[in-house]
Scaffold this motif. Structure first.
Motif, PDB file in Angstrom:
ATOM      1  N   GLU A 244       0.784  -1.318   0.085  1.00  0.00           N
ATOM      2  CA  GLU A 244       0.094  -0.010   0.205  1.00  0.00           C
ATOM      3  C   GLU A 244       0.775   1.178  -0.126  1.00  0.00           C
ATOM      4  O   GLU A 244       0.527   2.120  -0.658  1.00  0.00           O
TER       5      GLU A 244
ATOM      6  N   HIS B 229      -2.552   3.379  -7.795  1.00  0.00           N
ATOM      7  CA  HIS B 229      -3.233   3.315  -6.506  1.00  0.00           C
ATOM      8  C   HIS B 229      -3.505   1.859  -5.945  1.00  0.00           C
ATOM      9  O   HIS B 229      -4.172   0.917  -6.655  1.00  0.00           O
TER      10      HIS B 229
ATOM     11  N   LYS C 219      -4.440  -0.909  -2.969  1.00  0.00           N
ATOM     12  CA  LYS C 219      -5.385  -1.182  -1.747  1.00  0.00           C
ATOM     13  C   LYS C 219      -5.506  -2.740  -1.336  1.00  0.00           C
ATOM     14  O   LYS C 219      -5.643  -3.392  -2.306  1.00  0.00           O
ATOM     15  N   THR C 220      -5.490  -2.963  -0.039  1.00  0.00           N
ATOM     16  CA  THR C 220      -6.093  -4.315   0.309  1.00  0.00           C
ATOM     17  C   THR C 220      -7.519  -4.398   0.541  1.00  0.00           C
ATOM     18  O   THR C 220      -8.116  -3.699   0.926  1.00  0.00           O
TER      19      THR C 220
END
Length: 324
Positions: free
Chosen positions: A258, A294, A296-297
Motif C-alpha cells: 500500500e 493506487h 489497496k487491500t
C-alpha cells in the motif's frame, strides 16, 4: 504503446473452494513435519489457536473470502484489460528437476491444461479440484508478441530470464495460472495470457526479495515499451503465508504494498519464504511494478484450520489508476 492499467494479487488456496466444515480435514501439521519442511511452528499456542476454529468463525471467514474474490474480480474487470500478465510459481508442473529456471517467460501461442485427475490430489480437495483443472485438456491462448517482447526487454535490462515457446511433452500449465481463469474469472471470456513463472519453492535458485523488486521494475518498463495499443493488467497469484499462517508477515507485506515501499519489500525475510509462503515473491514482483498506481487491500483473512496454526493467510489486493 501498451499501458499498465493496474492489476490484482490473489491467493489461490484450495480453502477458497472447500466448504468451511471441510477446512480441518484438509490438513494439520505436526512438529516433525514442520521441521522436515523447514517451517517454524506458529508463534501462537495450540490453546490460543483453538479459538480460531469455531464453526461460526470459520464460516464467516469463508464467506469473507468469497466476497473478497468477487470484489477483486469486479475491480480487475473495471480496468478493461486486453491481456493478463500473471506472475505465479510452478510446482513441478511445467518444470521438473531436469531444469528449474529462477524466472521463465512463455512466448508461444497457447498452453494446455493437461489435467492430472482428481485422484492425484488429497480427497479433501475434491470440491476445489475443478478450480484448478478441467476434466479434459483445456487450451489457454497466450500472447506470443508480448511474451517475446518481455523476454527481450528483461534481457536488455540485465535479467537473465529463461524462455520457452514449446510446452514440454506430458506437462501441464500450473494451477497458479489456471486458477485465475477458472476461479477468479470463472465463466468469463478468457483474455490472452502471458505467464511469468518464478521458482519460489525449490532451492537453490529462488529469486531473493530484492531480486523480485528489480524484476518487477524491469517488467513494468517492458510492458510499457510494447508498441501495441493494449491495456495490460498484472496479477500476482498465490500466497500469502501457508501452510503455517504468520499474520505479522502477511500484514507487513500488505502494508508495504500500500505504501509502495520497495525497500521494505526487498527486506522481507528470506528464511520465512518457504513452502507456500514462498509465493509472496510473486506479490513482491507485481508490487514493484505498480508505482504510481493506487494499491489497496481488498481484504485479508487468516483462514486457520488447525491448532498447529496451519491454514492460509488469504490476501486480496488491487491496483488501479484511480483513488477510490
Amino acid at each position: 504503446m501498451a499501458v499498465l492499467v493496474g492489476g490484482a494479487g490473489v491467493s489461490h488456496s484450495p480453502q477458497l473452494s472447500i466448504p468451511p466444515d471441510g477446512w480441518r480435514a484438509h490438513g494439520d501439521l505436526e512438529q516433525p513435519r514442520l521441521a522436515e519442511l523447514g517451517l517454524r511452528p506458529s508463534a501462537r499456542t495450540p490453546d490460543d489457536l483453538r479459538s480460531e476454529l469455531g464453526g461460526d468463525l470459520m464460516a464467516a471467514r469463508h464467506e469473507a473470502c468469497q466476497r473478497a474474490l468477487e470484489a477483486t474480480r469486479d475491480e480487475l474487470l473495471a480496468l478493461r484489460p486486453d491481456v493478463l500478465v500473471v506472475v505465479g510459481d510452478d510446482q513441478h508442473e511445467l518444470f521438473l528437476d531436469d531444469i528449474m529456471p529462477a524466472v521463465a517467460v512463455y512466448w508461444g501461442t497457447s498452453l494446455e491444461d493437461r489435467p492430472p485427475g482428481a485422484a492425484e490430489y488429497p480427497a479433501s480437495m475434491e470440491m476445489a479440484y475443478r478450480y484448478y483443472h478441467g476434466d479434459d485438456t483445456d487450451t489457454y491462448v497466450t500472447d506470443a508478441g508480448l511474451g517475446l517482447h518481455v523476454v527481450e526487454q528483461l534481457m536488455d535490462a540485465g535479467i537473465d530470464v529463461g524462455q520457452f515457446s514449446v510446452q514440454p511433452e506430458g506437462r501441464s500449465l500450473g494451477h497458479a495460472f489456471t486458477f485465475v481463469y477458472r476461479r477468479l474469472l470463472e465463466g468469463l471470456p478468457r483474455l490472452p495470457l502471458v505467464p511469468i513463472m518464478l521458482n519460489t519453492y525449490f532451492p537453490p535458485n529462488q529469486p531473493s526479495p530484492a531480486r523480485c523488486v528489480t524484476l518487477g521494475r524491469a517488467l513494468r518498463a517492458a510492458i510499457e515499451s510494447w508498441p501495441q495499443q493494449r491495456r495490460v493488467a498484472l496479477i500476482a497469484s498465490g500466497g500469502l503465508t501457508h501452510p503455517i499462517i504468520d499474520e505479522e508477515l502477511d500484514r507487513r507485506l500488505l502494508d508495504a504494498l500500500e505504501r509502495q515501499d520497495d525497500e521494505e519489500l526487498a527486506r522481507l525475510p528470506v528464511p520465512e519464504l518457504v513452502e507456500g509462503t514462498s509465493e509472496i515473491r510473486n506479490w513482491i514482483t507485481v508490487g514493484a511494478a505498480m508505482h504510481g498506481l493506487h494499491g489497496k487491500t481488498v481484504d485479508y483473512v487468516p483462514a486457520y484450520r488447525s491448532t498447529a496454526g496451519s491454514g492460509c493467510g488469504m490476501g486480496f489486493f488491487t491496483w488501479s489508476d484511480g483513488v477510490a
